[in-house]
Design an enzyme around this catalytic site. Structure first.
Site, PDB file in Angstrom:
ATOM      1  N   ASN A   9       0.865  -1.178   0.000  1.00 44.46           N
ATOM      2  CA  ASN A   9       0.000   0.000   0.000  1.00 44.46           C
ATOM      3  C   ASN A   9       0.905   1.232   0.000  1.00 44.46           C
ATOM      4  OD1 ASN A   9      -1.809   2.040   0.471  1.00 44.46           O
ATOM      5  ND2 ASN A   9      -2.433   1.340   2.517  1.00 44.46           N
ATOM      6  N   LYS A  11       0.060   4.261  -0.246  1.00 48.64           N
ATOM      7  CA  LYS A  11      -0.588   5.455   0.344  1.00 48.64           C
ATOM      8  C   LYS A  11      -0.345   6.674  -0.565  1.00 48.64           C
ATOM      9  CE  LYS A  11      -0.319   3.212   4.774  1.00 48.64           C
ATOM     10  NZ  LYS A  11      -0.276   3.297   6.230  1.00 48.64           N
ATOM     11  N   HIS A 105      -9.868   1.425   4.962  1.00 50.28           N
ATOM     12  CA  HIS A 105      -8.564   1.567   5.639  1.00 50.28           C
ATOM     13  C   HIS A 105      -8.731   2.511   6.831  1.00 50.28           C
ATOM     14  CE1 HIS A 105      -4.425   2.646   6.473  1.00 50.28           C
ATOM     15  NE2 HIS A 105      -4.086   1.528   5.841  1.00 50.28           N
ATOM     16  N   GLU A 178      -5.866  -4.885  10.592  1.00 47.38           N
ATOM     17  CA  GLU A 178      -4.825  -3.873  10.774  1.00 47.38           C
ATOM     18  C   GLU A 178      -5.101  -3.081  12.054  1.00 47.38           C
ATOM     19  OE1 GLU A 178      -2.774  -2.787   6.866  1.00 47.38           O
ATOM     20  OE2 GLU A 178      -4.513  -1.506   7.021  1.00 47.38           O
ATOM     21  N   SER A 221       3.039  -2.249  10.496  1.00 45.82           N
ATOM     22  CA  SER A 221       4.472  -2.323  10.763  1.00 45.82           C
ATOM     23  C   SER A 221       5.088  -3.674  10.402  1.00 45.82           C
ATOM     24  CB  SER A 221       4.770  -1.964  12.226  1.00 45.82           C
ATOM     25  OG  SER A 221       4.393  -0.629  12.484  1.00 45.82           O
TER      26      SER A 221
HETATM   27  P1  PGA Z   1       2.540   0.217   7.763  1.00 47.11           P
HETATM   28  O1  PGA Z   1       1.092   0.447   7.073  1.00 47.11           O
HETATM   29  O2  PGA Z   1       3.106  -1.049   7.175  1.00 47.11           O
HETATM   30  O3  PGA Z   1       3.333   1.437   7.398  1.00 47.11           O
HETATM   31  O4  PGA Z   1       2.310   0.083   9.224  1.00 47.11           O
HETATM   32  C1  PGA Z   1       0.218  -0.611   6.843  1.00 47.11           C
HETATM   33  C2  PGA Z   1      -1.078  -0.121   6.255  1.00 47.11           C
HETATM   34  O5  PGA Z   1      -1.551   0.974   6.655  1.00 47.11           O
HETATM   35  O6  PGA Z   1      -1.674  -0.785   5.396  1.00 47.11           O
END
Ligand code: PGA
Length: 260
Positions: A9, A11, A105, A178, A221
Site C-alpha cells: 500500500n 498510500k 482503511h 490492521e 508495521s
Molecule cells: P505500515 O502500514 O506497514 O506502514 O504500518 C500498513 C497499512 O496501513 O496498510
C-alpha cells in the site's frame, strides 16, 4: 491451496516517474528468480496499491506479470457515477486494471471520517459491480486493545461492512486485520496475538456468510524482521505492507522471506 498475499500500500506516495524507477528495480529482482515458472510455483500473489494517479502506469508495467502481480486501488466510492467531485467509481478502477480495492482503511475511517455505513456501501458496490474483490480493513485502536475489546470491535466492523453479503454466495473476500496502534508505528502485533485475531475473524465469518475464497491478511508495521513469524501462523494468509513497501529492495526481501 490458497495463495499467500504480499500486498503493498503506497498510500499518498510516488508519482509515475517514481513508479517507473521502483519497478525497474523490483522487476529486476523478480526476474532474478530462476525463471517465470519458479514463481508460478510459489503459491503467492503480489498486490500493488499505488495512488489513483499511477494505476494506469503501474498496470502497464506489470502487464507481463499479471498471473502473479495484481493491481488494487487504495479506495473507491460507492456510487456508480454522478455529481461526486473528487471520487472514483468501481467501473473507473476496473478500467485501470484493478482486480482489488482496499476499502475501509483506518486512515479513511479516522482522517476522512468514513463511517461503517459508507464502508458497507463500498463493499456492496464492489460486489454489485463485479470483478473487483474488496480488501476490507478492520482493526481496533490502542484504547480498545488495552481494554481487551478488540474482538467485539472487529466483529462490529465486519458486521456493518459485510451486511450486504450476509446469506449470499460471494466468490472471494480479503479481510485485512490492521490494528490502528500498529500502523506506521513500528509496533507490530505479536504473532500469537495476530493469530488469535485472525482465528476469531475466520470463526465469525463461518456463520451467516458464504464466501468462496476467504483470506485474512495482517497489516501494521510489517518488516523483514517480523514477516517470517507472522506468515508462519496458520490463519495469517498474507500481509499488507505500508512503509516497508516503499523501497523496492525491502519489499522484495519481505516477499522472499514470506514465500521461501
Ligand atoms: P505500515 O502500514 O506497514 O506502514 O504500518 C500498513 C497499512 O496501513 O496498510
Amino acid at each position: 491451496m490458497k495463495k499467500k498475499i504480499i500486498a503493498a500500500n503506497f498510500k499518498m506516495n510516488k508519482t509515475d516517474e517514481d513508479i517507473k524507477k521502483y519497478f525497474a528495480v523490483f522487476l529486476d529482482l523478480i526476474n532474478g528468480l530462476k525463471n517465470k515458472t519458479s514463481y508460478d510455483g510459489l503459491d503467492a500473489e503480489l498486490i500493488f496499491a499505488p495512488p489513483f494517479t499511477s494505476l494506469l502506469e503501474t498496470h502497464k508495467i506489470i502487464e507481463p506479470y499479471l498471473d502473479f502481480i495484481k493491481l488494487s486501488s487504495q479506495n473507491v466510492y460507492s456510487e456508480k457515477s454522478g455529481a461526486y467531485t473528487g471520487e472514483i467509481s468501481i467501473d473507473m478502477i476496473k478500467a485501470c486494471g484493478c482486480v482489488y480495492t482496499i476499502i475501509g482503511h483506518s486512515e479513511r475511517r479516522n482522517i476522512f471520517k468514513e463511517s461503517d455505513e459508507l464502508t458497507g456501501k463500498k463493499v456492496e458496490a464492489a460486489y454489485t459491480g463485479g470483478g473487483v474483490t474488496p480488501i476490507l480493513c478492520v482493526g481496533e485502536n490502542l484504547d480498545i486493545r488495552k481494554q481487551n475489546g478488540q474482538e467485539r470491535f472487529v466483529e462490529n466492523q465486519l458486521s456493518a461492512a459485510l451486511n450486504s453479503i450476509k446469506g449470499r454466495n460471494t466468490s472471494s473476500l480479503i479481510v485485512a486485520y490492521e490494528p490502528v496502534w500498529a500502523i506506521g508505528t513500528g509496533m507490530s502485533i505479536k504473532a500469537d496475538d495476530g493469530e488469535a485475531m485472525h482465528g476469531f475473524i475466520y470463526d465469525y465469518l463461518k456463520t451467516g456468510f458464504s464466501i468462496g475464497e476467504l483470506r485474512v491478511i495482517y497489516g501494521g508495521s510489517v518488516t523483514e524482521a517480523n514477516i517470517e513469524e507472522l506468515i508462519g501462523k496458520p490463519h495469517i494468509d498474507g500481509v499488507l505492507v505500508g512503509g516497508a513497501s516503499l523501497d523496492p529492495q525491502s519489499f522484495y526481501n519481505i516477499f522472499k522471506l514470506a514465500v521461501k
